[in-house]
Design an enzyme around this catalytic site. Sequence first.
Site, mmCIF file in Angstrom:
data_model
loop_
_atom_site.group_PDB
_atom_site.id
_atom_site.type_symbol
_atom_site.label_atom_id
_atom_site.label_comp_id
_atom_site.label_asym_id
_atom_site.label_seq_id
_atom_site.Cartn_x
_atom_site.Cartn_y
_atom_site.Cartn_z
ATOM 1 N N ASP A 59 0.877 -1.172 0.000
ATOM 2 C CA ASP A 59 0.000 0.000 0.000
ATOM 3 C C ASP A 59 0.912 1.219 0.000
ATOM 4 O O ASP A 59 1.988 1.189 0.588
ATOM 5 C CB ASP A 59 -0.894 0.000 1.252
ATOM 6 C CG ASP A 59 -2.108 0.909 1.115
ATOM 7 O OD1 ASP A 59 -3.237 0.389 0.989
ATOM 8 O OD2 ASP A 59 -1.928 2.144 1.115
ATOM 9 N N ASP A 70 -7.181 -4.297 -5.393
ATOM 10 C CA ASP A 70 -8.388 -3.642 -4.850
ATOM 11 C C ASP A 70 -8.102 -2.144 -4.689
ATOM 12 O O ASP A 70 -7.976 -1.646 -3.566
ATOM 13 C CB ASP A 70 -8.757 -4.286 -3.507
ATOM 14 C CG ASP A 70 -10.046 -3.720 -2.940
ATOM 15 O OD1 ASP A 70 -10.860 -3.173 -3.715
ATOM 16 O OD2 ASP A 70 -10.251 -3.806 -1.714
ATOM 17 N N CYS A 108 -14.328 -0.194 -6.994
ATOM 18 C CA CYS A 108 -15.366 0.263 -6.062
ATOM 19 C C CYS A 108 -15.919 1.616 -6.501
ATOM 20 O O CYS A 108 -16.600 2.283 -5.733
ATOM 21 C CB CYS A 108 -14.825 0.322 -4.635
ATOM 22 S SG CYS A 108 -13.444 1.441 -4.453
HETATM 23 N N1 SAH Z 1 -8.211 -4.000 0.002
HETATM 24 C C1 SAH Z 1 -8.416 -3.152 1.149
HETATM 25 C C2 SAH Z 1 -9.065 -1.833 0.812
HETATM 26 C C3 SAH Z 1 -8.329 -1.019 -0.225
HETATM 27 S S1 SAH Z 1 -8.663 0.682 -0.152
HETATM 28 C C4 SAH Z 1 -9.206 -3.925 2.208
HETATM 29 O O1 SAH Z 1 -9.602 -5.084 1.988
HETATM 30 O O2 SAH Z 1 -9.418 -3.369 3.288
HETATM 31 C C5 SAH Z 1 -7.493 1.319 -1.256
HETATM 32 C C6 SAH Z 1 -6.066 1.444 -0.702
HETATM 33 O O3 SAH Z 1 -5.238 1.834 -1.785
HETATM 34 C C7 SAH Z 1 -5.876 2.489 0.371
HETATM 35 O O4 SAH Z 1 -5.353 1.884 1.529
HETATM 36 C C8 SAH Z 1 -4.836 3.468 -0.218
HETATM 37 O O5 SAH Z 1 -3.880 3.917 0.736
HETATM 38 C C9 SAH Z 1 -4.179 2.627 -1.277
HETATM 39 N N2 SAH Z 1 -3.594 3.362 -2.404
HETATM 40 C C10 SAH Z 1 -4.082 4.454 -3.040
HETATM 41 N N3 SAH Z 1 -3.300 4.790 -4.074
HETATM 42 C C11 SAH Z 1 -2.284 3.892 -4.112
HETATM 43 C C12 SAH Z 1 -1.146 3.702 -4.965
HETATM 44 N N4 SAH Z 1 -0.912 4.507 -5.991
HETATM 45 N N5 SAH Z 1 -0.338 2.658 -4.717
HETATM 46 C C13 SAH Z 1 -0.569 1.827 -3.677
HETATM 47 N N6 SAH Z 1 -1.623 1.968 -2.835
HETATM 48 C C14 SAH Z 1 -2.465 2.983 -3.045
#
Ligand code: SAH
Length: 394
Positions: free
Chosen positions: A251, A298, A338
């Site tokens: 992340d 995700d 989403c």
């Molecule tokens: N799969 C998670 C929810 C994902 S929410 C679950 O089951 O709880 C989306 C996530 O993507 C967030 O935590 C955010 O910090 C991360 N994110 C956003 N942009 C990103 C990027 N460019 N690279 C990596 N992570 C990213």
Amino acid sequence: MNYCKVFLKPKKEESLLRFHPWVFSGAIHHIEGHPAEGESVEVYAPDGRFLGIGHYQIGSIAVRILSFTPQPVDAALWTKRIQTAYDLRQTLGLAGVPDNDTYRLVHGEGDNLPGLVIDMYAHTAVMQAHSAGMHIARHEIAEALKNVLGARLKNIYYKSEATLPYKANLGAEDGYLYGNEVEDIACENGLKFYVDWQKGQKTGFFVDQRENRALLERYAKGRSVLNMFCYTGGFSFYAMRGGAALVHSVDSSAKAIALTTKNVELNFPGDSRHEAYAEDAFKYLERMGNKYDLIILDPPAFAKHKDVLRNALQGYRKLNAIAFEKIKPGGILFTFSCSQVVSKENFRLAVFSAAAQSSRKIRILHQLTQPADHPVNIYHPEGEYLKGLVLYVE
Ligand code: SAH
């Protein structure tokens, strides 16, 4: 109580007669009285027929209907709706069971409470208002929650600073409406995790992936798993329980990685199968090589508005293309969107073009959506937002 009356233009009553709960500002002919932001108003057809009662707000959605039959918007209404919502979660086997105390109790229009979201984490309710009306009613709603949940409820945290229309100047502040416990351990399908509703994203945890995580667990045995966009690590600990050989969580947020590590430790202390990286997704995907045979993508909503839809679809295509290129033969990809404005068809098209680009043989194993505690009001199809595909890559 005397409510202000909103009269619609000719033909604009049709969607309300089909129980769609929104009145757009352009549909209004005139208003009798001067409702304040968030005040309850009655809505009438041009011929004077009663259509519904709901919260008024200045903006594109001018009224969110709470009832299609005449009734006051008061404490009794909140208690009845929340009781109905709670009963449904019991029917679903999510509330009042030993190995799960995490669920969405109120999902806006899906629970006939447009503008309101309530997630439950053990004995804490995290409440989010998306409309001025729900903000103004927050104390009444908190009382209704106490009535319905009784001793099961110890805290109510209100978290609406980021979700309310800022122009309305409602002075919304995040904080406790009841109790004051700061951190709580909640339980989903027997797995434990810390929820930080004060500093975490959304209400603190992504409750909507519960069933998709459980499905992943079934595929995890012996696999090398990449959980991309892991946030608090939900998919990671299901993969570990499912017997994965290794699990890497990624992340871009260092805070998310810290939470993931803490949660993995809570469930699998000292387990060396797990590693976590705070890194941008595209950078990691480019450098990661081809060691994974189970990948989860995700990402956050790439499109929050219709005008950026094209860019969002490009984003999904690009992301999935790298996964198809790098995943091991016989690999399984769980891929999600989403974004509410991205339709199921559009998402599929984006994934299809990524697949075609890779020229690999790919089959759809499952088509996923949001779980039943995020119900879709049949008259409000916009409530369906989570889309996922599980793909087998030869
Ligand atoms: N799969 C998670 C929810 C994902 S929410 C679950 O089951 O709880 C989306 C996530 O993507 C967030 O935590 C955010 O910090 C991360 N994110 C956003 N942009 C990103 C990027 N460019 N690279 C990596 N992570 C990213």
